[in-house]
Design a protein around this motif. Structure first.
Motif, PDB file in Angstrom:
ATOM      1  N   GLU A   1      12.544  -7.566  12.186  1.00 53.45           N
ATOM      2  CA  GLU A   1      12.470  -6.099  12.180  1.00 53.45           C
ATOM      3  C   GLU A   1      11.361  -5.617  11.258  1.00 53.45           C
ATOM      4  OE1 GLU A   1      15.705  -7.385  11.572  1.00 53.45           O
ATOM      5  OE2 GLU A   1      16.335  -7.121  13.661  1.00 53.45           O
ATOM      6  N   PHE A   2      11.293  -6.291  10.094  1.00 50.59           N
ATOM      7  CA  PHE A   2      10.292  -5.846   9.135  1.00 50.59           C
ATOM      8  C   PHE A   2       8.885  -6.088   9.660  1.00 50.59           C
ATOM      9  CE2 PHE A   2       7.923  -5.898   5.133  1.00 50.59           C
ATOM     10  CZ  PHE A   2       8.370  -4.678   4.628  1.00 50.59           C
ATOM     11  N   ALA A   3       8.700  -7.225  10.313  1.00 51.40           N
ATOM     12  CA  ALA A   3       7.392  -7.518  10.908  1.00 51.40           C
ATOM     13  C   ALA A   3       7.050  -6.456  11.943  1.00 51.40           C
ATOM     14  CB  ALA A   3       7.409  -8.898  11.551  1.00 51.40           C
ATOM     15  N   ALA A   4       8.039  -6.098  12.771  1.00 55.51           N
ATOM     16  CA  ALA A   4       7.803  -5.090  13.794  1.00 55.51           C
ATOM     17  C   ALA A   4       7.437  -3.764  13.158  1.00 55.51           C
ATOM     18  CB  ALA A   4       9.047  -4.937  14.663  1.00 55.51           C
ATOM     19  N   ALA A   5       8.143  -3.431  12.062  1.00 52.02           N
ATOM     20  CA  ALA A   5       7.882  -2.152  11.403  1.00 52.02           C
ATOM     21  C   ALA A   5       6.460  -2.099  10.878  1.00 52.02           C
ATOM     22  CB  ALA A   5       8.875  -1.940  10.271  1.00 52.02           C
TER      23      ALA A   5
ATOM     24  N   VAL B   1       0.090  -4.478  16.626  1.00 55.48           N
ATOM     25  CA  VAL B   1       1.516  -4.784  16.780  1.00 55.48           C
ATOM     26  C   VAL B   1       1.744  -6.283  16.690  1.00 55.48           C
ATOM     27  CG1 VAL B   1       3.499  -4.551  18.298  1.00 55.48           C
ATOM     28  CG2 VAL B   1       1.721  -2.818  18.327  1.00 55.48           C
ATOM     29  N   ARG B   2       0.819  -7.032  17.262  1.00 60.80           N
ATOM     30  CA  ARG B   2       1.034  -8.475  17.378  1.00 60.80           C
ATOM     31  C   ARG B   2       0.732  -9.229  16.086  1.00 60.80           C
ATOM     32  NH1 ARG B   2      -1.937 -11.238  21.923  1.00 60.80           N
ATOM     33  NH2 ARG B   2      -0.329 -12.796  21.533  1.00 60.80           N
ATOM     34  N   LEU B   3      -0.144  -8.667  15.262  1.00 65.01           N
ATOM     35  CA  LEU B   3      -0.613  -9.412  14.086  1.00 65.01           C
ATOM     36  C   LEU B   3       0.503  -9.951  13.179  1.00 65.01           C
ATOM     37  CD1 LEU B   3      -3.875  -7.589  13.013  1.00 65.01           C
ATOM     38  CD2 LEU B   3      -3.637  -9.935  13.822  1.00 65.01           C
TER      39      LEU B   3
ATOM     40  N   ILE C   1       3.713   0.029  21.667  1.00 65.06           N
ATOM     41  CA  ILE C   1       5.131   0.235  21.353  1.00 65.06           C
ATOM     42  C   ILE C   1       6.003  -0.758  22.134  1.00 65.06           C
ATOM     43  CG2 ILE C   1       7.053   1.854  21.603  1.00 65.06           C
ATOM     44  CD1 ILE C   1       4.964   4.084  21.005  1.00 65.06           C
ATOM     45  N   PHE C   2       5.681  -0.988  23.409  1.00 65.31           N
ATOM     46  CA  PHE C   2       6.493  -1.907  24.206  1.00 65.31           C
ATOM     47  C   PHE C   2       6.244  -3.365  23.816  1.00 65.31           C
ATOM     48  CE2 PHE C   2       6.813   1.806  27.052  1.00 65.31           C
ATOM     49  CZ  PHE C   2       8.197   1.911  27.019  1.00 65.31           C
ATOM     50  N   SER C   3       5.074  -3.620  23.267  1.00 69.23           N
ATOM     51  CA  SER C   3       4.774  -4.996  22.874  1.00 69.23           C
ATOM     52  C   SER C   3       5.605  -5.456  21.688  1.00 69.23           C
ATOM     53  CB  SER C   3       3.285  -5.143  22.537  1.00 69.23           C
ATOM     54  OG  SER C   3       2.514  -4.842  23.663  1.00 69.23           O
ATOM     55  N   VAL C   4       6.172  -4.507  20.960  1.00 72.17           N
ATOM     56  CA  VAL C   4       7.002  -4.885  19.814  1.00 72.17           C
ATOM     57  C   VAL C   4       8.164  -5.751  20.280  1.00 72.17           C
ATOM     58  CG1 VAL C   4       8.523  -4.019  18.013  1.00 72.17           C
ATOM     59  CG2 VAL C   4       6.388  -2.858  18.504  1.00 72.17           C
ATOM     60  N   GLN C   5       8.736  -5.402  21.442  1.00 71.46           N
ATOM     61  CA  GLN C   5       9.869  -6.159  21.982  1.00 71.46           C
ATOM     62  C   GLN C   5       9.481  -7.605  22.271  1.00 71.46           C
ATOM     63  OE1 GLN C   5      12.564  -4.270  22.204  1.00 71.46           O
ATOM     64  NE2 GLN C   5      11.464  -2.356  21.856  1.00 71.46           N
ATOM     65  N   ASN C   6       8.278  -7.767  22.768  1.00 71.63           N
ATOM     66  CA  ASN C   6       7.875  -9.091  23.202  1.00 71.63           C
ATOM     67  C   ASN C   6       6.405  -9.321  22.848  1.00 71.63           C
ATOM     68  OD1 ASN C   6       7.631 -11.520  24.403  1.00 71.63           O
ATOM     69  ND2 ASN C   6       8.002 -10.811  26.498  1.00 71.63           N
ATOM     70  N   PRO C   7       6.156  -9.588  21.562  1.00 75.71           N
ATOM     71  CA  PRO C   7       4.763  -9.626  21.111  1.00 75.71           C
ATOM     72  C   PRO C   7       3.948 -10.779  21.696  1.00 75.71           C
ATOM     73  CG  PRO C   7       6.271 -10.104  19.313  1.00 75.71           C
ATOM     74  CD  PRO C   7       7.113  -9.782  20.479  1.00 75.71           C
ATOM     75  N   ASP C   8       4.602 -11.713  22.399  1.00 72.79           N
ATOM     76  CA  ASP C   8       3.822 -12.793  23.005  1.00 72.79           C
ATOM     77  C   ASP C   8       3.830 -12.696  24.521  1.00 72.79           C
ATOM     78  OD1 ASP C   8       2.904 -14.051  20.724  1.00 72.79           O
ATOM     79  OD2 ASP C   8       4.877 -14.953  20.385  1.00 72.79           O
ATOM     80  N   GLY C   9       4.392 -11.611  25.046  1.00 76.80           N
ATOM     81  CA  GLY C   9       4.490 -11.449  26.497  1.00 76.80           C
ATOM     82  C   GLY C   9       3.159 -11.116  27.136  1.00 76.80           C
ATOM     83  N   PRO C  10       3.165 -11.088  28.463  1.00 77.11           N
ATOM     84  CA  PRO C  10       1.905 -10.859  29.177  1.00 77.11           C
ATOM     85  C   PRO C  10       1.300  -9.485  28.904  1.00 77.11           C
ATOM     86  CG  PRO C  10       3.781 -10.926  30.690  1.00 77.11           C
ATOM     87  CD  PRO C  10       4.289 -11.351  29.364  1.00 77.11           C
TER      88      PRO C  10
END
Lengths: 302, 413
Positions: B176-180, B358-360, B331-340
């Motif tokens: 969560e913290f990473a996402a934040a 977001v991904r970093l 914003i949507f990449s937060v859920q799945n930062p390695d997704g397509p």
């Protein structure tokens, strides 16, 4: 001596030809008037001389060599559409513009202070431009144009927006610059000022130079041999082969006639003829104004 | 000093010296914290007046189960159910009717009201009853100690998430913290691109509409003027970021230096785990510069094309859509930062500066970062070149708005 010359300059914009083989010669230490109706191509020519736009063909010769990028330090340009940063302090932006013209910050400041003092606007140095009246803004703009002491000055419609007092001030400044040895290109619609300060002119109409040369020469070339004669008599005794009366205007004691000279004789001979038969008080040849010449040339061309 | 330097200096100093910049830069972190605190505070206070729910309990068994809460007050009905139907008593929020044994007949309960009932009322009632009924049912089995058995059988797994770094060392992280952190940087870069891009456009338009540009381009090349503006304003953005970094991280840094055992800092450490804030800040600067230069050059081109603020709308629209798309992709990449979605959006230059942020915090492999940056730089160079062409023609064109065909012609000059 030739200071600046354009040779067959052509500039084609998307939909129209702005300049069609325009060649003008500007002599050193002269005030050169660039005349023409709106849209004739004056601003385009000025922009080419300023290196703002490049010509499609032809060249600009500056002091006997092709115009080079660094020559812009030797040109001061006052565009027709004046503009400065509204929100920036007057002194600050004057220094900025002077530095862009190659002065150091310190040098720019010293010189600008002198000019500001001369034009009586020194107390406005730290004010924002938008707080100044239009006339004062024009003064600032003029100072910025001349502060780097260029050899060539280009004024595009310099008197527009000035009140009579400031117009006079500016006119004197321009004449003073000429005295100091500067060459000045001066674009205007105001023909009265052309007669007053220009030495030479070029008239551009529809992208072409249609008239150029020395102002006095042009005016006498366009003479129509019409004279204004004032006499004490109510009638003018004339020889109809050499004189034609155009109009007669009776005054209180005198009568004024406008007459045309019909024979190719000198003015002295002509006057002699008239003096033999009439009591003449004054004799004056009408020299066409630049305004008349302008209108005449442009309409004839169109 | 060369011309470019003088232009950069002016663009930078006039903006940094502005009162509004200084005030906003100082106040912004506080405003931001205040805003978040305000929202949290407002949502935590419930309304003073608890809503009254009248209970018509025909069995008499369940009323005592419904406990009053901050929001709802349960009152036993003194009248019959039918009396409430027509009664428009404002003080009664809803009427709950229980008409039978709920164990045998779970449908025998209905909530009536004049207004649409909020879902929290429904959950308050059903969860209270569900719990009571479950226990009652358990009791009905008559097995001794059943409750204890069930309680013991409720197992809860406590999972720790531990990341292995390349050498196999273990570090704890909080997803969560990473996402934040990722979101904060995403919003920051999004806002920066918008604010400073718009500033470039305003600057270009200002110079064009008040015609000072003609004086300036008689002594500076249009390209230098444009680059001076882009760089000068970009530096203003970096200055602002730098100040914020100092305001926020300065106390933390000083804290670790002088009071290494403070509880707050101890609490921060495991949250941060191996999220390298310095590294993220570094990439933020890289992607900010790239994203800013890319979008600001588009904005500069728009500024050079138009003659008034109103005309900008038409050209702004497509760019706004792309930037907003990038934000949503982030914003949507937060859920799945390695997704397509996250992967492609962080490679595509128009969205990568925003989405990559977001991904970093979730460890992106080095080749992805490198490829993303390389693509971004290529795009920036291309855009700046194209803009320069539009710019040098556009700034001296007054009058009507250029058509797209004319703009293409400018590009070919």
């Amino acid at each position: 001596m030739l200071f600046l010359e354009t040779k067959e300059v052509v500039k084609q914009y998307a939909n129209h030809l702005a300049l069609d083989k325009v060649s003008v010669q500007v002599n050193e230490q002269k005030i050169f008037g660039l005349l023409g109706p709106n849209g004739a191509g004056k601003t385009t020519l000025i922009r080419i001389i300023n290196r703002i736009t490049a010509p499609d063909s032809g060249e600009v010769i500056f002091k006997n060599r092709p115009l080079a990028p660094d020559d812009i330090y030797n040109i001061g340009y006052l565009p027709e559409e004046r503009g400065l940063y509204k929100k920036m302090k007057v002194g600050e932006q004057a220094v900025y513009l002077a530095r862009l013209k190659g002065l150091s910050a310190a040098e720019a400041k010293t010189r600008l202070k002198i000019w500001f003092k001369k034009f009586d606007i020194l107390s406005w140095w730290d004010k924002k431009l938008e707080e100044l009246s239009k006339g004062m803004q024009q003064k600032v703009q003029f100072i910025v144009t001349v502060v780097h002491e260029p050899e060539l000055l280009i004024f595009d419609e310099p008197f527009s927006g000035f009140d009579p007092l400031n117009t006079e001030l500016l006119k004197n400044e321009i004449l003073e610059l000429k005295e100091k040895g500067k060459t000045i290109i001066f674009s205007t619609h105001n023909m009265a000022s052309v007669e007053e300060i220009c030495d030479e002119i070029a008239l551009i109409n529809q992208s072409k130079v249609v008239l150029n040369g020395d102002v006095t020469a042009i005016r006498s070339q366009n003479k129509k041999h019409i004279f204004k004669i004032q006499t004490e008599n109510e009638n003018l005794q004339i020889d109809p082969t050499i004189c034609e009366i155009l109009s007669r205007e009776k005054g209180y004691h005198t009568t004024t006639f406008r007459v045309r000279k019909l024979k190719d004789i000198s003015n002295a001979e002509y006057l002699l003829f008239l003096l033999q038969q009439n009591e003449i008080i004054s004799f004056e040849e009408e020299i066409p104004s630049m305004n008349d010449i302008f209108i005449q040339t442009v309409t004839k061309n169109n | 000093m060369n011309k470019l330097g003088i232009v950069i200096q002016r663009e930078y100093l006039t903006r940094v010296k502005k009162k509004s910049f200084i005030i906003l830069t100082i106040l912004m972190p506080f405003l931001f914290v205040g805003l978040v605190a305000g929202i949290v505070f407002l949502s935590s206070i419930s309304s003073d007046n608890a809503k009254v729910i009248v209970v018509v309990d025909e069995t008499g068994e369940y009323f005592s189960v419904l406990k009053n809460t901050d929001q709802y007050l349960f009152v036993a009905a003194e009248k019959g159910f039918e009396d409430f139907r027509k009664n428009s008593d404002e003080s009664v929020y809803a009427t709950l009717v229980i008409s039978g044994d709920l164990l045998e007949n779970p449908d025998a309960i209905t909530l009536y009201s004049q207004k649409q009932v909020v879902s929290s009322a429904e959950t308050t009632i059903t969860s209270a009853l569900n719990e009571y009924l479950s226990e009652k049912k358990l009791d009905s089995y008559n097995i001794p100690n059943l409750k204890n058995i069930i309680n013991e059988s409720k197992v809860k797994v406590k999972m720790k998430s531990i990341k292995w770094d390349d050498s196999g060392k273990e570090t704890q992280t909080s997803a969560e913290f990473a996402a934040a952190i990722g979101m904060v940087f995403t919003f920051l870069i999004y806002i920066f691109i918008f604010v400073y891009g718009a500033m470039v456009m305003q600057g270009v338009m200002e110079e064009k509409t008040n015609r000072i540009v003609e004086v300036i381009v008689s002594s500076v090349k249009p390209f230098d003027l444009m680059m001076g503006k882009l760089i000068g304003i970009g530096l203003v953005g970096l200055t602002q970021f730098g100040i914020w970094l100092l305001v926020i991280l300065g106390p933390v840094f000083l804290g670790t230096l002088f009071m290494p055992d403070t509880t707050i800092l101890q609490g921060l450490k495991p949250l941060l785990g191996d999220i390298n804030l310095m590294e993220i800040c570094f990439y933020f600067i890289v992607f900010f510069i790239g994203g800013y230069l890319m979008y600001a050059s588009i904005f500069a081109a728009i500024g050079a094309m138009v003659n008034s603020q109103e005309d900008t709308q038409q050209y702004m629209m497509p760019i706004m859509i792309v930037i907003i798309f990038a934000l949503y992709a982030g914003i949507f990449s937060v859920q799945n930062p390695d997704g397509p979605l996250a992967f492609w959006a962080s490679m595509f230059p128009l969205t990568s500066p925003i989405v990559m942020m977001v991904r970093l915090p979730f460890d992106v492999s080095w080749w992805e970062k490198l490829l993303s940056i390389a693509l971004l730089i290529t795009t920036v160079i291309l855009f700046v070149k194209l803009t320069a062409k539009i710019y040098r023609t556009g700034i001296l064109m007054y009058g009507k708005k250029p058509t797209y065909a004319e703009i293409i012609k400018w590009l070919k000059y």
